[in-house]
Design a protein around this motif. Structure first.
Motif, mmCIF file in Angstrom:
data_model
loop_
_atom_site.group_PDB
_atom_site.id
_atom_site.type_symbol
_atom_site.label_atom_id
_atom_site.label_comp_id
_atom_site.label_asym_id
_atom_site.label_seq_id
_atom_site.Cartn_x
_atom_site.Cartn_y
_atom_site.Cartn_z
ATOM 1 N N SER A 19 0.823 -1.210 0.000
ATOM 2 C CA SER A 19 0.000 0.000 0.000
ATOM 3 C C SER A 19 0.854 1.256 0.000
ATOM 4 N N ARG A 20 0.316 2.304 -0.618
ATOM 5 C CA ARG A 20 1.012 3.586 -0.653
ATOM 6 C C ARG A 20 0.485 4.550 0.410
ATOM 7 N N ASP A 21 -0.627 4.198 1.045
ATOM 8 C CA ASP A 21 -1.158 5.044 2.115
ATOM 9 C C ASP A 21 -0.721 4.480 3.469
ATOM 10 N N GLU A 22 -1.528 4.680 4.514
ATOM 11 C CA GLU A 22 -1.152 4.258 5.868
ATOM 12 C C GLU A 22 -1.738 2.901 6.256
ATOM 13 N N THR A 23 -2.143 2.112 5.280
ATOM 14 C CA THR A 23 -2.742 0.804 5.582
ATOM 15 C C THR A 23 -1.810 -0.060 6.430
ATOM 16 N N LEU A 24 -0.560 -0.156 6.062
ATOM 17 C CA LEU A 24 0.386 -0.984 6.798
ATOM 18 C C LEU A 24 0.534 -0.514 8.238
ATOM 19 N N GLU A 25 0.618 0.790 8.442
ATOM 20 C CA GLU A 25 0.756 1.324 9.798
ATOM 21 C C GLU A 25 -0.466 0.991 10.651
ATOM 22 N N VAL A 26 -1.664 1.066 10.038
ATOM 23 C CA VAL A 26 -2.888 0.715 10.759
ATOM 24 C C VAL A 26 -2.868 -0.768 11.127
ATOM 25 N N PHE A 27 -2.450 -1.613 10.196
ATOM 26 C CA PHE A 27 -2.349 -3.043 10.464
ATOM 27 C C PHE A 27 -1.378 -3.321 11.614
ATOM 28 N N GLU A 28 -0.283 -2.613 11.625
ATOM 29 C CA GLU A 28 0.719 -2.830 12.679
ATOM 30 C C GLU A 28 0.154 -2.470 14.056
ATOM 31 N N GLU A 29 -0.683 -1.453 14.100
ATOM 32 C CA GLU A 29 -1.325 -1.095 15.370
ATOM 33 C C GLU A 29 -2.307 -2.174 15.809
ATOM 34 N N PHE A 30 -3.054 -2.718 14.850
ATOM 35 C CA PHE A 30 -3.987 -3.806 15.180
ATOM 36 C C PHE A 30 -3.229 -5.050 15.650
ATOM 37 N N GLU A 31 -2.090 -5.311 15.051
ATOM 38 C CA GLU A 31 -1.279 -6.467 15.440
ATOM 39 C C GLU A 31 -0.849 -6.357 16.903
ATOM 40 N N LYS A 32 -0.555 -5.141 17.347
ATOM 41 C CA LYS A 32 -0.196 -4.923 18.753
ATOM 42 C C LYS A 32 -1.409 -5.048 19.671
ATOM 43 N N GLN A 33 -2.563 -4.655 19.149
ATOM 44 C CA GLN A 33 -3.782 -4.601 19.964
ATOM 45 C C GLN A 33 -4.437 -5.970 20.146
ATOM 46 N N TYR A 34 -4.395 -6.808 19.103
ATOM 47 C CA TYR A 34 -5.085 -8.097 19.141
ATOM 48 C C TYR A 34 -4.068 -9.233 19.014
ATOM 49 N N SER A 35 -4.132 -10.161 19.929
ATOM 50 C CA SER A 35 -3.154 -11.252 19.946
ATOM 51 C C SER A 35 -3.362 -12.267 18.829
ATOM 52 N N ASN A 36 -4.554 -12.291 18.236
ATOM 53 C CA ASN A 36 -4.834 -13.292 17.194
ATOM 54 C C ASN A 36 -4.699 -12.720 15.787
ATOM 55 N N ILE A 37 -4.046 -11.575 15.665
ATOM 56 C CA ILE A 37 -3.818 -10.997 14.341
ATOM 57 C C ILE A 37 -2.404 -11.314 13.871
ATOM 58 N N ARG A 38 -2.329 -11.788 12.624
ATOM 59 C CA ARG A 38 -1.059 -12.099 11.993
ATOM 60 C C ARG A 38 -0.901 -11.175 10.779
ATOM 61 N N LEU A 39 0.229 -10.520 10.667
ATOM 62 C CA LEU A 39 0.441 -9.534 9.614
ATOM 63 C C LEU A 39 1.395 -10.066 8.539
ATOM 64 N N VAL A 40 0.994 -9.911 7.300
ATOM 65 C CA VAL A 40 1.820 -10.295 6.156
ATOM 66 C C VAL A 40 2.088 -9.044 5.326
ATOM 67 N N LYS A 41 3.357 -8.717 5.160
ATOM 68 C CA LYS A 41 3.751 -7.535 4.392
ATOM 69 C C LYS A 41 4.242 -7.980 3.014
ATOM 70 N N VAL A 42 3.593 -7.485 1.985
ATOM 71 C CA VAL A 42 3.931 -7.859 0.619
ATOM 72 C C VAL A 42 4.650 -6.701 -0.056
ATOM 73 N N GLU A 43 5.835 -6.962 -0.565
ATOM 74 C CA GLU A 43 6.554 -5.966 -1.339
ATOM 75 C C GLU A 43 6.323 -6.215 -2.817
ATOM 76 N N ASN A 44 6.418 -5.159 -3.596
ATOM 77 C CA ASN A 44 6.208 -5.304 -5.039
ATOM 78 C C ASN A 44 7.196 -6.299 -5.636
ATOM 79 N N ASN A 45 6.660 -7.229 -6.393
ATOM 80 C CA ASN A 45 7.459 -8.238 -7.070
ATOM 81 C C ASN A 45 7.303 -8.027 -8.572
ATOM 82 N N GLU A 46 8.410 -7.882 -9.271
ATOM 83 C CA GLU A 46 8.354 -7.549 -10.697
ATOM 84 C C GLU A 46 7.544 -8.563 -11.494
#
Length: 368
Positions: free
Chosen positions: A79-106
């Motif tokens: 994402s180019r907006d703050e989606t990742l940052e919001v996800f990271e906050e949820f990951e800290k808040q909820y113990s059952n959240i798993r975060l996957v970060k996808v980088e652009n792949n050519e």
């Protein structure tokens, strides 16, 4: 010539009655479903790209589901907006959240299927439940309701993803009617034993089904279709069932301009070109019969040829279609659309003609 058109008109109506009574009636007149809760381990998977505002509102609704054993896999697709940052906050808040970060792949630039594959592989539970980042469940029993339909044999569950109601908007009525018609089609064919699609707004399957067909690899070059093309390939009479209990529904905000919705439907139609032959054929026959029905009605009545018989056949077709779609709308909690059926059906047909012509000359844009 008019005599030939008249008999062709009768044939078209027979085809329409077959679809509405023989196919769509399987869902329209089905009994309401009962929920038998099961405690299956579930991974709820949400893929987001530039969905900052939506995930702020809807991820907490997923985290608050009343279910004993589930995790939420949040996939940020570069994402180019703050989606990742919001996800990271949820990951800290909820113990059952798993975060996957996808980088652009050519090799898979902008391909949602690549991001979803990473999320599925990262999930730890045996059963997968999918929804979109702009969707929310109707109740805290969404997971319970969707997973209640899994059995030893039924490992794919097709759900209903509706759109919010906007008062005094005819476009909103057309969008919601098209959504109902699509759901009635894939629910009905699934009940018959010929499942051909599902919607990623509300879809569940056992993880082994994903790996049995090597994931999305056979249609990875098609930007869309992580839901319907996958189901078209993986679903069959033995492993697929449907969920239409109101507690299993999800909703999302509909498009508010005709242009946005038109472009969205162009993508959907272009994806359907990759369905199996029979599925393309049955969809083509239905939509073609709708178009010819209205053309022939106008022609025959314009020349007043057998006009009493034409009106009688017209009334029969509308009585059957209106009844079937009315019962279906009731099941899907869209009762307000019943009275609008003739209007929204005609507007949808005109839009479909426009989409077909437009797609011939240009390709729609997929994913963000």
């Amino acid at each position: 010539m008019l005599t030939i058109l008249f008999y062709f008109f009768i044939g078209i109506v027979v085809v329409q009655l077959f679809y509405y009574l023989g196919v769509f009636g399987k869902f329209a007149f089905a009994k309401q479903q009962e929920i038998t809760p099961k405690k299956l381990p579930v991974s709820v998977i949400v893929c987001a790209k530039n969905e900052e505002e939506n995930v702020k509102k809807f991820i907490p609704l997923l985290a608050e589901q009343d279910y004993p054993d589930f995790e939420i896999v949040l996939i940020d697709d570069a994402s180019r907006d703050e989606t990742l940052e919001v996800f990271e906050e949820f990951e800290k808040q909820y113990s059952n959240i798993r975060l996957v970060k996808v980088e652009n792949n050519e090799a898979f630039w902008g391909n949602k299927k690549y991001a979803l594959t990473l999320g599925i592989k990262a999930s730890k539970k045996e059963y997968l439940l999918f929804t979109d980042a702009d969707c929310y469940p109707t109740s805290k029993n969404w997971i319970t309701s969707m997973t209640s339909h899994f059995t030893m044999n039924k490992t794919i569950v097709l759900g209903y993803g509706g759109y919010e109601k906007i008062n005094r908007s005819i476009l909103n009525k057309v969008i919601r009617f098209e959504t109902i018609l699509t759901a009635v089609q894939y629910f009905s064919w699934a009940k018959i034993g010929v499942p051909y699609m599902g919607v990623g707004r509300n879809l569940a399957y056992k993880k082994e089904e994903f790996f049995n067909v090597n994931g999305f690899i056979d249609h990875i070059q098609v930007r869309s279709g992580d839901d319907d093309l996958f189901i078209n390939q993986a679903a069959n009479k033995s492993n697929t069932t449907i969920s239409y209990n109101p507690e299993s529904f999800t909703y999302s905000k509909p498009k508010e301009s005709y242009k946005e919705w038109f472009n969205q439907k162009r993508r959907h139609v272009s994806t359907a070109e990759h369905y199996k032959f029979f599925d393309k054929m049955q969809l083509g026959v239905f939509y073609t019969s709708q178009l010819f029905f209205f053309i022939l009605v106008i022609l025959l009545l314009s020349f007043q040829f057998q006009w009493i018989a034409v009106l009688a056949i017209l009334a029969t077709r509308y009585t059957v279609a209106w009844t079937v779609m009315g019962f279906s709308a009731g099941k899907l909690k869209e009762k307000d659309l019943k009275i609008w059926f003739p209007v929204v059906e005609m507007m949808l047909i005109l839009t479909q003609i426009n989409i077909f012509i437009t797609n011939i000359f240009s390709k729609p844009v997929h994913w963000k």
